[in-house]
Design a protein around this motif. Sequence first.
Motif, PDB file in Angstrom:
ATOM      1  N   LEU A 241      14.428  -2.102 -18.588  1.00  0.00           N
ATOM      2  CA  LEU A 241      15.676  -2.427 -17.737  1.00  0.00           C
ATOM      3  C   LEU A 241      16.562  -3.273 -18.602  1.00  0.00           C
ATOM      4  CD1 LEU A 241      14.403  -3.203 -14.358  1.00  0.00           C
ATOM      5  CD2 LEU A 241      15.292  -0.961 -15.187  1.00  0.00           C
ATOM      6  N   ILE A 242      17.828  -3.125 -18.682  1.00  0.00           N
ATOM      7  CA  ILE A 242      18.480  -4.184 -19.610  1.00  0.00           C
ATOM      8  C   ILE A 242      19.517  -4.750 -18.909  1.00  0.00           C
ATOM      9  CG2 ILE A 242      20.190  -4.367 -21.689  1.00  0.00           C
ATOM     10  CD1 ILE A 242      18.798  -1.397 -22.811  1.00  0.00           C
ATOM     11  N   PHE A 243      19.685  -6.023 -19.063  1.00  0.00           N
ATOM     12  CA  PHE A 243      20.637  -6.896 -18.230  1.00  0.00           C
ATOM     13  C   PHE A 243      21.690  -6.996 -19.210  1.00  0.00           C
ATOM     14  CE2 PHE A 243      18.060  -9.530 -15.066  1.00  0.00           C
ATOM     15  CZ  PHE A 243      16.767  -9.052 -15.364  1.00  0.00           C
ATOM     16  N   VAL A 244      23.305  -6.451 -18.706  1.00  0.00           N
ATOM     17  CA  VAL A 244      24.321  -6.351 -19.264  1.00  0.00           C
ATOM     18  C   VAL A 244      25.657  -7.092 -18.458  1.00  0.00           C
ATOM     19  CG1 VAL A 244      23.785  -4.493 -20.635  1.00  0.00           C
ATOM     20  CG2 VAL A 244      25.116  -4.191 -18.782  1.00  0.00           C
ATOM     21  N   VAL A 245      26.596  -7.565 -19.392  1.00  0.00           N
ATOM     22  CA  VAL A 245      27.840  -7.900 -18.535  1.00  0.00           C
ATOM     23  C   VAL A 245      28.857  -7.144 -19.207  1.00  0.00           C
ATOM     24  CG1 VAL A 245      29.312  -9.603 -18.227  1.00  0.00           C
ATOM     25  CG2 VAL A 245      26.861 -10.127 -18.052  1.00  0.00           C
ATOM     26  N   ASN A 246      29.940  -6.708 -18.406  1.00  0.00           N
ATOM     27  CA  ASN A 246      31.222  -6.083 -18.972  1.00  0.00           C
ATOM     28  C   ASN A 246      31.999  -7.199 -19.922  1.00  0.00           C
ATOM     29  OD1 ASN A 246      34.354  -6.401 -18.422  1.00  0.00           O
ATOM     30  ND2 ASN A 246      33.860  -4.301 -18.226  1.00  0.00           N
ATOM     31  N   LYS A 247      32.397  -6.586 -21.133  1.00  0.00           N
ATOM     32  CA  LYS A 247      32.928  -7.430 -22.105  1.00  0.00           C
ATOM     33  C   LYS A 247      34.044  -8.440 -21.847  1.00  0.00           C
ATOM     34  CE  LYS A 247      34.231  -7.074 -26.956  1.00  0.00           C
ATOM     35  NZ  LYS A 247      34.326  -6.321 -27.817  1.00  0.00           N
ATOM     36  N   GLN A 248      34.801  -7.683 -20.938  1.00  0.00           N
ATOM     37  CA  GLN A 248      36.197  -8.555 -20.288  1.00  0.00           C
ATOM     38  C   GLN A 248      35.408  -9.603 -19.661  1.00  0.00           C
ATOM     39  OE1 GLN A 248      36.474  -5.099 -20.647  1.00  0.00           O
ATOM     40  NE2 GLN A 248      37.577  -5.387 -22.710  1.00  0.00           N
ATOM     41  N   VAL A 249      34.716  -9.369 -18.693  1.00  0.00           N
ATOM     42  CA  VAL A 249      34.426 -10.408 -17.908  1.00  0.00           C
ATOM     43  C   VAL A 249      33.822 -11.692 -18.371  1.00  0.00           C
ATOM     44  CG1 VAL A 249      32.665 -10.627 -15.978  1.00  0.00           C
ATOM     45  CG2 VAL A 249      34.139  -8.869 -15.778  1.00  0.00           C
ATOM     46  N   TRP A 250      32.997 -11.028 -19.338  1.00  0.00           N
ATOM     47  CA  TRP A 250      32.155 -12.158 -20.501  1.00  0.00           C
ATOM     48  C   TRP A 250      33.016 -12.912 -21.008  1.00  0.00           C
ATOM     49  CZ3 TRP A 250      27.405 -13.547 -21.001  1.00  0.00           C
ATOM     50  CH2 TRP A 250      26.975 -14.305 -22.053  1.00  0.00           C
ATOM     51  N   ALA A 251      34.163 -12.305 -21.464  1.00  0.00           N
ATOM     52  CA  ALA A 251      35.266 -13.103 -22.181  1.00  0.00           C
ATOM     53  C   ALA A 251      36.164 -14.094 -21.553  1.00  0.00           C
ATOM     54  CB  ALA A 251      36.017 -12.169 -22.864  1.00  0.00           C
ATOM     55  N   SER A 252      35.979 -13.874 -19.980  1.00  0.00           N
ATOM     56  CA  SER A 252      36.892 -14.416 -19.424  1.00  0.00           C
ATOM     57  C   SER A 252      36.040 -15.990 -18.650  1.00  0.00           C
ATOM     58  CB  SER A 252      37.123 -13.679 -17.899  1.00  0.00           C
ATOM     59  OG  SER A 252      35.948 -13.779 -17.157  1.00  0.00           O
ATOM     60  N   TRP A 253      34.750 -15.807 -19.139  1.00  0.00           N
ATOM     61  CA  TRP A 253      34.105 -17.263 -18.674  1.00  0.00           C
ATOM     62  C   TRP A 253      34.216 -18.172 -20.003  1.00  0.00           C
ATOM     63  CZ3 TRP A 253      29.388 -13.655 -17.029  1.00  0.00           C
ATOM     64  CH2 TRP A 253      29.598 -13.004 -15.814  1.00  0.00           C
TER      65      TRP A 253
END
Length: 339
Positions: A241-253
């Motif tokens: 399994l791979i844990f990922v985050v959407n790129k825009q969401v990541w950039a907003s943090w």
Amino acid sequence: MQRRTFIVAAAATCMLISGTVQAQSYRAEYRLSTTLGTAFPWGQAGERWAELVKEKTQGRINIKLYSGNSLVGGDQTREFTAIRQGVIDMSIGSTINWSPQVKELNLFSLPFLMPDYKAIDALTQGEVGKELFAVLEKREVVPLAWGENGFREMSNSKRAITSPADMKGMKFRVVGSPLYNETFSALGANPTQMSWADAQPALASGAVDGQENPLSVFVAAKLSTVGQKYLTLWHYVADPLIFVVNKQVWASWTPADREAVRQAALQAGRENVEKARKGIAGNDNAVLKQIEAAGVTVTNPTAEQRAAFVQATRPVYDKWSKTIGADLVKKAETAIAKR
Ligand code: X2X
């Protein structure tokens, strides 16, 4: 002096505004997608990631779990696209389910590439894992950690399977990429692609005879109650399994919150791998005992019997190695040989 005061004041205002924007850009809730729910180690990993993120960000990032791929109408093969599009903010996904979009992830589905758990670890925790994360980054998702669904064992409602001949004409539910259709066809079976949501009713009604999934899934989904009375432990593929985050969401943090989310994923991932192997790996066969107690006939192919499965599927391995990338497959084989 006056000019200097103005500049300082202007800079302070800017910082204030950007601070406000930063705070406002955090949403009240982030959507985390998984295929399996909290009855399974996979869904529990989602729950754990959310809990750790909340704790490590002092509640700034709140995650809600959407299991059953409910954000994509249950169609697990559309999950990766939905993450890229922002329909899904975060996901813990199987390499199988994302392989229609990310051809390199078919690596783990090459029949009989990984002989044991050490081999899985040699890939995910080594250079190959890094290279696959780089591929995902290019596809504009942010990969953070590895987890595990597990070695996929074959079950059916008809008979004990010890050779490809036993599989002849048997209808199998498979999922992910055409690699699975080709593998089961090469073994003489009759495969059909179907989501997990559709698989259970199809097994119950007898529309399909068999399926392949990790033992942890077999047990928690109670597949013995939908006629799956024969199980063959052939360990032919495993899906991490791979844990990922959407790129825009990541950039907003903020950078600090990103690091908190990453550390939370790494911890939840480690715990998930441990859980996925509990009662299955090494000397701990509690899960297998549970399956046998439910009246399932468990077959352990001999080395010779296993070799027949390997041989029958070798053309599929060779063909798909080219699709995945000959260099990447070579690297994986070398890492496994050195494990
Ligand atoms: O659908 C499956 O077989 C499952 C649950 O194992 C995956 O999502 C790959």
